[in-house]
Motif scaffolding. Structure first.
Motif, PDB file in Angstrom:
ATOM      1  N   LEU A   1       0.825  -1.206   0.000  1.00 22.48           N
ATOM      2  CA  LEU A   1       0.000   0.000   0.000  1.00 22.48           C
ATOM      3  C   LEU A   1       0.862   1.260   0.000  1.00 22.48           C
ATOM      4  O   LEU A   1       0.621   2.190  -0.765  1.00 22.48           O
ATOM      5  CB  LEU A   1      -0.914   0.005   1.223  1.00 22.48           C
ATOM      6  N   LEU A   2       1.879   1.306   0.855  1.00 25.68           N
ATOM      7  CA  LEU A   2       2.647   2.528   1.018  1.00 25.68           C
ATOM      8  C   LEU A   2       3.638   2.780  -0.102  1.00 25.68           C
ATOM      9  O   LEU A   2       3.936   3.937  -0.416  1.00 25.68           O
ATOM     10  CB  LEU A   2       3.382   2.514   2.362  1.00 25.68           C
ATOM     11  N   ARG A   3       4.154   1.711  -0.733  1.00 25.45           N
ATOM     12  CA  ARG A   3       5.222   1.890  -1.716  1.00 25.45           C
ATOM     13  C   ARG A   3       4.812   1.663  -3.160  1.00 25.45           C
ATOM     14  O   ARG A   3       5.438   2.167  -4.080  1.00 25.45           O
ATOM     15  CB  ARG A   3       6.388   0.945  -1.384  1.00 25.45           C
TER      16      ARG A   3
ATOM     17  N   GLY B   1      -0.582   2.345  -4.971  1.00 26.26           N
ATOM     18  CA  GLY B   1      -0.897   2.756  -3.611  1.00 26.26           C
ATOM     19  C   GLY B   1      -0.451   4.190  -3.398  1.00 26.26           C
ATOM     20  O   GLY B   1      -0.745   5.071  -4.209  1.00 26.26           O
ATOM     21  N   LEU B   2       0.298   4.430  -2.339  1.00 24.52           N
ATOM     22  CA  LEU B   2       0.778   5.782  -2.046  1.00 24.52           C
ATOM     23  C   LEU B   2       2.078   6.115  -2.756  1.00 24.52           C
ATOM     24  O   LEU B   2       2.557   7.258  -2.679  1.00 24.52           O
ATOM     25  CB  LEU B   2       0.955   5.968  -0.531  1.00 24.52           C
ATOM     26  N   ASP B   3       2.681   5.145  -3.417  1.00 22.99           N
ATOM     27  CA  ASP B   3       3.866   5.373  -4.252  1.00 22.99           C
ATOM     28  C   ASP B   3       5.010   6.038  -3.480  1.00 22.99           C
ATOM     29  O   ASP B   3       5.735   6.880  -4.007  1.00 22.99           O
ATOM     30  CB  ASP B   3       3.491   6.222  -5.465  1.00 22.99           C
ATOM     31  N   GLY B   4       5.141   5.673  -2.199  1.00 29.22           N
ATOM     32  CA  GLY B   4       6.239   6.218  -1.403  1.00 29.22           C
ATOM     33  C   GLY B   4       6.020   7.622  -0.887  1.00 29.22           C
ATOM     34  O   GLY B   4       6.910   8.183  -0.233  1.00 29.22           O
ATOM     35  N   GLN B   5       4.855   8.196  -1.137  1.00 28.98           N
ATOM     36  CA  GLN B   5       4.569   9.558  -0.660  1.00 28.98           C
ATOM     37  C   GLN B   5       4.061   9.500   0.781  1.00 28.98           C
ATOM     38  O   GLN B   5       3.301   8.603   1.151  1.00 28.98           O
ATOM     39  CB  GLN B   5       3.527  10.225  -1.557  1.00 28.98           C
ATOM     40  N   SER B   6       4.465  10.447   1.582  1.00 29.56           N
ATOM     41  CA  SER B   6       4.121  10.408   3.005  1.00 29.56           C
ATOM     42  C   SER B   6       2.947  11.301   3.374  1.00 29.56           C
ATOM     43  O   SER B   6       2.467  11.242   4.510  1.00 29.56           O
ATOM     44  CB  SER B   6       5.344  10.808   3.841  1.00 29.56           C
ATOM     45  N   ALA B   7       2.471  12.125   2.454  1.00 25.74           N
ATOM     46  CA  ALA B   7       1.342  13.017   2.737  1.00 25.74           C
ATOM     47  C   ALA B   7       0.222  12.748   1.738  1.00 25.74           C
ATOM     48  O   ALA B   7       0.475  12.576   0.544  1.00 25.74           O
ATOM     49  CB  ALA B   7       1.772  14.480   2.668  1.00 25.74           C
ATOM     50  N   LEU B   8      -0.992  12.697   2.229  1.00 27.82           N
ATOM     51  CA  LEU B   8      -2.152  12.456   1.378  1.00 27.82           C
ATOM     52  C   LEU B   8      -3.299  13.335   1.836  1.00 27.82           C
ATOM     53  O   LEU B   8      -3.392  13.690   3.009  1.00 27.82           O
ATOM     54  CB  LEU B   8      -2.561  10.989   1.418  1.00 27.82           C
TER      55      LEU B   8
ATOM     56  N   LEU C   1     -18.336  16.234  -4.952  1.00 29.61           N
ATOM     57  CA  LEU C   1     -17.121  16.450  -5.728  1.00 29.61           C
ATOM     58  C   LEU C   1     -15.960  16.119  -4.804  1.00 29.61           C
ATOM     59  O   LEU C   1     -15.924  16.603  -3.659  1.00 29.61           O
ATOM     60  CB  LEU C   1     -17.036  17.888  -6.215  1.00 29.61           C
ATOM     61  N   VAL C   2     -15.027  15.286  -5.258  1.00 31.77           N
ATOM     62  CA  VAL C   2     -13.914  14.836  -4.427  1.00 31.77           C
ATOM     63  C   VAL C   2     -12.598  15.101  -5.149  1.00 31.77           C
ATOM     64  O   VAL C   2     -12.451  14.762  -6.332  1.00 31.77           O
ATOM     65  CB  VAL C   2     -14.031  13.332  -4.102  1.00 31.77           C
ATOM     66  N   VAL C   3     -11.658  15.711  -4.442  1.00 33.77           N
ATOM     67  CA  VAL C   3     -10.311  15.935  -4.965  1.00 33.77           C
ATOM     68  C   VAL C   3      -9.333  15.199  -4.047  1.00 33.77           C
ATOM     69  O   VAL C   3      -9.461  15.264  -2.818  1.00 33.77           O
ATOM     70  CB  VAL C   3      -9.948  17.432  -5.017  1.00 33.77           C
ATOM     71  N   ARG C   4      -8.363  14.512  -4.644  1.00 33.45           N
ATOM     72  CA  ARG C   4      -7.352  13.786  -3.858  1.00 33.45           C
ATOM     73  C   ARG C   4      -5.962  14.124  -4.387  1.00 33.45           C
ATOM     74  O   ARG C   4      -5.787  14.407  -5.571  1.00 33.45           O
ATOM     75  CB  ARG C   4      -7.555  12.274  -3.950  1.00 33.45           C
ATOM     76  N   ALA C   5      -4.983  14.031  -3.488  1.00 34.32           N
ATOM     77  CA  ALA C   5      -3.603  14.275  -3.894  1.00 34.32           C
ATOM     78  C   ALA C   5      -2.639  13.559  -2.966  1.00 34.32           C
ATOM     79  O   ALA C   5      -2.958  13.282  -1.805  1.00 34.32           O
ATOM     80  CB  ALA C   5      -3.297  15.765  -3.920  1.00 34.32           C
ATOM     81  N   LEU C   6      -1.452  13.272  -3.501  1.00 35.50           N
ATOM     82  CA  LEU C   6      -0.328  12.725  -2.746  1.00 35.50           C
ATOM     83  C   LEU C   6       0.850  13.669  -2.878  1.00 35.50           C
ATOM     84  O   LEU C   6       1.004  14.359  -3.898  1.00 35.50           O
ATOM     85  CB  LEU C   6       0.074  11.350  -3.284  1.00 35.50           C
TER      86      LEU C   6
END
Length: 278
Positions: free
Chosen positions: A179-181, A185-192, A238-243
């Motif tokens: 999931l984290l890497r 998943g989160l592709d190694g990003q620590s903030a979402l 309406l939903v916006v997401r970011a990493l």
């Protein structure tokens, strides 16, 4: 001994059109005095948690009710911190947002920090009547990467629930490498981060497409564009997401999107909470 705290915020609109706050608290949760930087119709408040963080077994409960026609904006002066918890009960923050007909609420807390070794539950529950609209966000940082303190152990559970409209659960376990890497998943990003415009009455197709187009145009000009997207999972949201690697660029983008949605969805100028400038 764990600390349990509760804060109940009740907003109503008086006959003159001013939004007024009545509140009650128990334990270490407080609210600063009401401010009206954009006139009496919109009440700005800041929630304060004096201990500054949650540890094993701590529980914060925040109830916000906005009566018909009232408009409130609520923020915080600092991050919500879930500290290391080696064993025992998880720390929990539970937020309930209830909007009556025609009400508006802007729920804009600063980020949640999940420290290495934490065991935490972060819940948001929604009840939105016809004609009411909620503009809210949730920003999370796993560990403190800028300080060289990664999220190497622990678990944060995220939970959003709007019965019959939207249900989302996530378990962010530091040992879940897939999931984290993983790129899926989160592709190694620590903030979402997640930002939502939730409407008690379904968005018309024209309004939905106009808001999506405006959000996507702003996102495309930002450095986080490759890891950010906007969509409508149903006709009421309406939903916006970011990493991102750190929280700061996420908060910058989220504040810009908040200002845009305020203008495009509600025809209002952006009036950032004073606490954001401190």
């Amino acid at each position: 001994m764990p600390w349990h705290a509760h804060l109940d915020l009740q907003y109503r609109r008086d006959p003159s059109g001013q939004t007024l706050l009545r509140h009650r608290h128990g334990g270490p949760l407080r609210v600063f005095k009401s401010l009206y930087p954009e006139g009496p119709a919109v009440c700005h408040n800041v929630i304060v948690h004096p201990p500054g963080g949650l540890v094993q077994g701590d529980r914060l409960e925040i109830d916000v009710t906005v009566a018909a026609g009232a408009h409130a904006l609520v923020s915080t002066p600092g991050a919500t911190r879930f500290y290391r918890n080696a064993s025992g009960e998880p720390a929990e923050q539970r937020v309930r947002l209830a909007l009556e007909q025609g009400a508006r609420l802007e729920w804009l807390p600063l980020e949640t920090l999940a420290y290495d070794g934490c065991r935490a539950l972060n819940r948001v529950e929604l009840a939105i009547a016809p004609g009411a609209e909620l503009l809210a966000w949730d920003v999370v940082s796993l560990g403190l990467p800028a300080a060289g303190l990664p999220f190497a152990s622990g678990c944060l559970e995220q939970h959003w629930d709007w019965p019959g409209v939207w249900l989302e659960r996530a378990r962010l376990d530091a040992l879940d490498e897939r999931l984290l890497r993983s790129p899926v998943g989160l592709d190694g990003q620590s903030a979402l981060a997640t930002l939502v415009l939730a409407c008690g009455t379904p968005l018309t197709r024209t309004r939905r497409e106009a808001l999506l187009e405006a959000c996507r145009e702003l996102i495309e000009a930002h450095e986080l564009a490759p890891r950010c997207g906007a969509t409508c999972p149903n006709d009421q949201m309406l939903v916006v997401r970011a990493l991102a690697g750190q929280v700061e660029p996420l908060m910058q983008l989220w504040q810009a999107l908040w200002a845009l949605l305020r203008r495009e969805a509600w025809g209002m100028a952006d009036q950032p909470p004073r606490i954001w400038s401190v």
